[in-house]
Write an enzyme that holds these catalytic residues in place. Sequence first.
Site, PDB file in Angstrom:
ATOM      1  N   GLU A  41       0.613  -1.697   0.127  1.00  0.00           N
ATOM      2  CA  GLU A  41       0.303   0.159   0.099  1.00  0.00           C
ATOM      3  C   GLU A  41       1.414   1.480   0.228  1.00  0.00           C
ATOM      4  O   GLU A  41       1.957   1.315   1.009  1.00  0.00           O
ATOM      5  CB  GLU A  41      -1.242   0.570   0.798  1.00  0.00           C
ATOM      6  CG  GLU A  41      -2.140  -1.011   1.109  1.00  0.00           C
ATOM      7  CD  GLU A  41      -2.404  -0.936   2.281  1.00  0.00           C
ATOM      8  OE1 GLU A  41      -3.307  -1.703   2.399  1.00  0.00           O
ATOM      9  OE2 GLU A  41      -2.257  -0.357   3.932  1.00  0.00           O
ATOM     10  N   GLU A  99       5.249  31.490  -3.557  1.00  0.00           N
ATOM     11  CA  GLU A  99       5.419  31.395  -2.921  1.00  0.00           C
ATOM     12  C   GLU A  99       6.564  32.805  -2.173  1.00  0.00           C
ATOM     13  O   GLU A  99       6.116  33.309  -0.662  1.00  0.00           O
ATOM     14  CB  GLU A  99       6.080  30.334  -2.000  1.00  0.00           C
ATOM     15  CG  GLU A  99       5.283  29.123  -2.050  1.00  0.00           C
ATOM     16  CD  GLU A  99       5.288  27.644  -1.787  1.00  0.00           C
ATOM     17  OE1 GLU A  99       6.845  27.717  -0.768  1.00  0.00           O
ATOM     18  OE2 GLU A  99       4.974  26.466  -1.813  1.00  0.00           O
ATOM     19  N   GLU A 122       6.494   8.737  -4.405  1.00  0.00           N
ATOM     20  CA  GLU A 122       7.109  11.251  -4.990  1.00  0.00           C
ATOM     21  C   GLU A 122       9.087  10.384  -4.856  1.00  0.00           C
ATOM     22  O   GLU A 122       9.541  10.554  -4.476  1.00  0.00           O
ATOM     23  CB  GLU A 122       7.484  11.607  -3.245  1.00  0.00           C
ATOM     24  CG  GLU A 122       7.129  13.135  -3.801  1.00  0.00           C
ATOM     25  CD  GLU A 122       6.970  14.458  -2.910  1.00  0.00           C
ATOM     26  OE1 GLU A 122       6.777  15.325  -2.399  1.00  0.00           O
ATOM     27  OE2 GLU A 122       6.472  13.396  -1.049  1.00  0.00           O
ATOM     28  N   GLU A 141      -5.284  30.315  -1.976  1.00  0.00           N
ATOM     29  CA  GLU A 141      -5.783  29.591  -0.907  1.00  0.00           C
ATOM     30  C   GLU A 141      -6.276  28.860   0.174  1.00  0.00           C
ATOM     31  O   GLU A 141      -5.520  27.919  -0.211  1.00  0.00           O
ATOM     32  CB  GLU A 141      -7.651  29.465  -1.820  1.00  0.00           C
ATOM     33  CG  GLU A 141      -8.802  29.876  -0.836  1.00  0.00           C
ATOM     34  CD  GLU A 141      -8.663  31.189  -0.157  1.00  0.00           C
ATOM     35  OE1 GLU A 141      -9.856  31.376   0.544  1.00  0.00           O
ATOM     36  OE2 GLU A 141      -8.947  32.222  -1.001  1.00  0.00           O
TER      37      GLU A 141
END
Length: 198
Positions: A41, A99, A122, A141
């Site tokens: 998993e 950012e 990743e 946001e």
Amino acid sequence: MSQDAHLREEPVARIELLKGHFLHVVRDTVRLPSGQEATREYVLHPGAVMVIGLLDDGQVIMERQFRHPMRSVIVEFPAGKLDPGEGSLACAQRELAEETGYRATEWAFAGRLAPTIAYSDEIIDIWFARGLSQGERRLDEGEFLDVFNATPDEVSGWCRDGSIIDCKTLVGALWLQNVLSGVWSLDWTGRMPADVAR
């Protein structure tokens, strides 16, 4: 690599466990080198970038951001997730500008890191930026973070004393230290090597 055949697992089937706004979790059935089957998993991830912004005065750009899973404000280099179809450099340029408000005239690809190999696919691309000029930030946001400058010695000290625990920032500090000392060099063409380009 053929010498790794005795270690490789072969995929057999996949079940989707969760497809949320941010996380996509699957369970793969794999055939082990022994011939038996097992399950794995993990989180599927589109990839991300981290930017080490070098200011003309020798300082670097840092951020402080509350990270909910850690229940703490974390010190980090600027970073962010790739949008669908977005290239690594384009993402680095976008994330730095959004950012921090900074834009750079020169970019160098440093390397890659896989921060959570046991439960995610990743990969984070590490970019250096210089020739920086400051503009206006455009935070997403619901995104709240402080931007500040630090010396490489301060960053190194925070890594040593445990003030920085974010793994990508720890790896970034290693890159920064080795680049500034001249042990590792960078190619400031803004290109990724062909063998690592997505």
